[in-house]
Design a protein around this motif. Structure first.
Motif, PDB file in Angstrom:
ATOM      1  N   GLU A  35      47.398  31.081  64.225  1.00 17.62           N
ATOM      2  CA  GLU A  35      46.598  30.105  63.477  1.00 17.62           C
ATOM      3  C   GLU A  35      45.176  29.971  64.023  1.00 17.62           C
ATOM      4  O   GLU A  35      44.223  29.786  63.273  1.00 17.62           O
ATOM      5  N   ASN A  36      45.011  30.066  65.338  1.00 15.84           N
ATOM      6  CA  ASN A  36      43.700  29.891  65.968  1.00 15.84           C
ATOM      7  C   ASN A  36      43.132  31.198  66.514  1.00 15.84           C
ATOM      8  O   ASN A  36      42.354  31.190  67.468  1.00 15.84           O
ATOM      9  N   ALA A  37      43.489  32.300  65.906  1.00 12.63           N
ATOM     10  CA  ALA A  37      43.040  33.614  66.369  1.00 12.63           C
ATOM     11  C   ALA A  37      41.519  33.756  66.260  1.00 12.63           C
ATOM     12  O   ALA A  37      40.858  33.025  65.520  1.00 12.63           O
ATOM     13  N   VAL A  38      41.011  34.736  67.003  1.00 13.39           N
ATOM     14  CA  VAL A  38      39.584  35.041  66.998  1.00 13.39           C
ATOM     15  C   VAL A  38      39.422  36.538  66.749  1.00 13.39           C
ATOM     16  O   VAL A  38      40.102  37.357  67.360  1.00 13.39           O
ATOM     17  N   VAL A  39      38.505  36.878  65.831  1.00  7.57           N
ATOM     18  CA  VAL A  39      38.156  38.276  65.566  1.00  7.57           C
ATOM     19  C   VAL A  39      36.665  38.436  65.830  1.00  7.57           C
ATOM     20  O   VAL A  39      35.862  37.620  65.368  1.00  7.57           O
ATOM     21  N   ILE A  40      36.325  39.482  66.565  1.00  8.28           N
ATOM     22  CA  ILE A  40      34.921  39.819  66.779  1.00  8.28           C
ATOM     23  C   ILE A  40      34.708  41.202  66.169  1.00  8.28           C
ATOM     24  O   ILE A  40      35.389  42.160  66.535  1.00  8.28           O
ATOM     25  N   ASP A  42      31.406  43.655  64.395  1.00  8.95           N
ATOM     26  CA  ASP A  42      30.012  43.878  64.007  1.00  8.95           C
ATOM     27  C   ASP A  42      29.095  42.749  64.480  1.00  8.95           C
ATOM     28  O   ASP A  42      28.205  42.305  63.752  1.00  8.95           O
ATOM     29  N   GLY A  43      29.342  42.260  65.704  1.00  9.84           N
ATOM     30  CA  GLY A  43      28.505  41.225  66.286  1.00  9.84           C
ATOM     31  C   GLY A  43      28.758  39.823  65.776  1.00  9.84           C
ATOM     32  O   GLY A  43      28.050  38.880  66.148  1.00  9.84           O
ATOM     33  N   LYS A  44      29.757  39.643  64.931  1.00  4.52           N
ATOM     34  CA  LYS A  44      30.077  38.324  64.377  1.00  4.52           C
ATOM     35  C   LYS A  44      31.459  37.899  64.835  1.00  4.52           C
ATOM     36  O   LYS A  44      32.348  38.730  65.020  1.00  4.52           O
ATOM     37  N   THR A  45      31.639  36.584  64.993  1.00 12.90           N
ATOM     38  CA  THR A  45      32.912  36.021  65.426  1.00 12.90           C
ATOM     39  C   THR A  45      33.523  35.226  64.280  1.00 12.90           C
ATOM     40  O   THR A  45      32.844  34.418  63.640  1.00 12.90           O
ATOM     41  N   TYR A  46      34.804  35.468  64.039  1.00 10.02           N
ATOM     42  CA  TYR A  46      35.568  34.783  62.990  1.00 10.02           C
ATOM     43  C   TYR A  46      36.718  34.061  63.674  1.00 10.02           C
ATOM     44  O   TYR A  46      37.525  34.691  64.353  1.00 10.02           O
ATOM     45  N   MET A  47      36.779  32.740  63.487  1.00  7.46           N
ATOM     46  CA  MET A  47      37.791  31.941  64.170  1.00  7.46           C
ATOM     47  C   MET A  47      38.672  31.225  63.159  1.00  7.46           C
ATOM     48  O   MET A  47      38.164  30.591  62.240  1.00  7.46           O
ATOM     49  N   GLY A  48      39.981  31.370  63.326  1.00  9.16           N
ATOM     50  CA  GLY A  48      40.927  30.657  62.494  1.00  9.16           C
ATOM     51  C   GLY A  48      41.297  31.401  61.221  1.00  9.16           C
ATOM     52  O   GLY A  48      40.657  32.368  60.816  1.00  9.16           O
ATOM     53  N   GLU A  49      42.362  30.920  60.610  1.00  8.21           N
ATOM     54  CA  GLU A  49      42.977  31.589  59.463  1.00  8.21           C
ATOM     55  C   GLU A  49      42.024  31.774  58.282  1.00  8.21           C
ATOM     56  O   GLU A  49      41.933  32.868  57.713  1.00  8.21           O
ATOM     57  N   THR A  50      41.290  30.755  57.903  1.00 11.96           N
ATOM     58  CA  THR A  50      40.408  30.833  56.736  1.00 11.96           C
ATOM     59  C   THR A  50      39.299  31.862  56.940  1.00 11.96           C
ATOM     60  O   THR A  50      39.044  32.700  56.072  1.00 11.96           O
ATOM     61  N   ALA A  51      38.657  31.818  58.096  1.00  7.65           N
ATOM     62  CA  ALA A  51      37.556  32.746  58.381  1.00  7.65           C
ATOM     63  C   ALA A  51      38.052  34.186  58.475  1.00  7.65           C
ATOM     64  O   ALA A  51      37.409  35.110  57.971  1.00  7.65           O
ATOM     65  N   ILE A  52      39.221  34.384  59.093  1.00 11.02           N
ATOM     66  CA  ILE A  52      39.756  35.736  59.248  1.00 11.02           C
ATOM     67  C   ILE A  52      40.187  36.313  57.900  1.00 11.02           C
ATOM     68  O   ILE A  52      39.911  37.477  57.607  1.00 11.02           O
ATOM     69  N   THR A  53      40.813  35.503  57.063  1.00 10.38           N
ATOM     70  CA  THR A  53      41.220  35.980  55.739  1.00 10.38           C
ATOM     71  C   THR A  53      39.993  36.363  54.907  1.00 10.38           C
ATOM     72  O   THR A  53      39.990  37.392  54.227  1.00 10.38           O
ATOM     73  N   GLN A 110      46.346  37.260  68.698  1.00  5.22           N
ATOM     74  CA  GLN A 110      45.554  36.060  69.026  1.00  5.22           C
ATOM     75  C   GLN A 110      44.081  36.403  69.174  1.00  5.22           C
ATOM     76  O   GLN A 110      43.224  35.539  69.047  1.00  5.22           O
ATOM     77  N   ALA A 111      43.783  37.694  69.417  1.00  4.64           N
ATOM     78  CA  ALA A 111      42.384  38.128  69.504  1.00  4.64           C
ATOM     79  C   ALA A 111      42.288  39.591  69.096  1.00  4.64           C
ATOM     80  O   ALA A 111      43.148  40.392  69.445  1.00  4.64           O
ATOM     81  N   LEU A 112      41.254  39.901  68.341  1.00  8.94           N
ATOM     82  CA  LEU A 112      40.971  41.271  67.945  1.00  8.94           C
ATOM     83  C   LEU A 112      39.470  41.492  68.093  1.00  8.94           C
ATOM     84  O   LEU A 112      38.670  40.732  67.540  1.00  8.94           O
TER      85      LEU A 112
END
Length: 116
Positions: A35-40, A42-53, A110-112
């Motif tokens: 639920e609280n995962a983080v994706v980095i 292309d220099g941008k960070t996406y946090m949480g389900e809504t941002a990652i989807t 939890q992190a990618l």
């Protein structure tokens, strides 16, 4: 993306993410994240389900591409999958490192971090 013998040895969440993110419905790969995962990427960070989807759906809408798994590397805290991505984006081909950190309890991502 087709499964190779090497990809079948990957943790389930990583294997499902790689299959779904390269499919016709990449946003379905969101189910592989905590639920609280983080994706980095292309220099941008996406946090949480809504941002990652939204991130998953955005990349698919922008470019058409194919993915070939080249190798995997594991250490005590992460698994890195190196994929060759080829398509109609600038440069047409790039080898990307997908560094996954999994949640010990759920086995979900939890992190990618995606890097060249």
């Amino acid at each position: 993306m087709s499964l190779t013998t090497q990809s079948r040895t990957l943790p389930m969440a990583i294997m499902i993410y790689l299959e779904r993110s390269a499919s016709a419905k990449p946003a379905s790969a969101g189910a592989t994240f905590t639920e609280n995962a983080v994706v980095i990427d292309d220099g941008k960070t996406y946090m949480g389900e809504t941002a990652i989807t939204a991130w998953l759906a955005g990349g698919a809408a922008e470019f058409e591409y194919t993915t070939t798994q080249l190798r995997t590397e594991k250490d005590e805290s992460s698994t890195t999958v190196v994929n060759r991505v080829e398509g109609n984006f600038p440069g047409r081909s790039v080898d990307l490192n997908y560094r996954f950190e999994l949640d010990a309890e759920s086995g979900l991502i939890q992190a990618l971090t995606i890097s060249i």
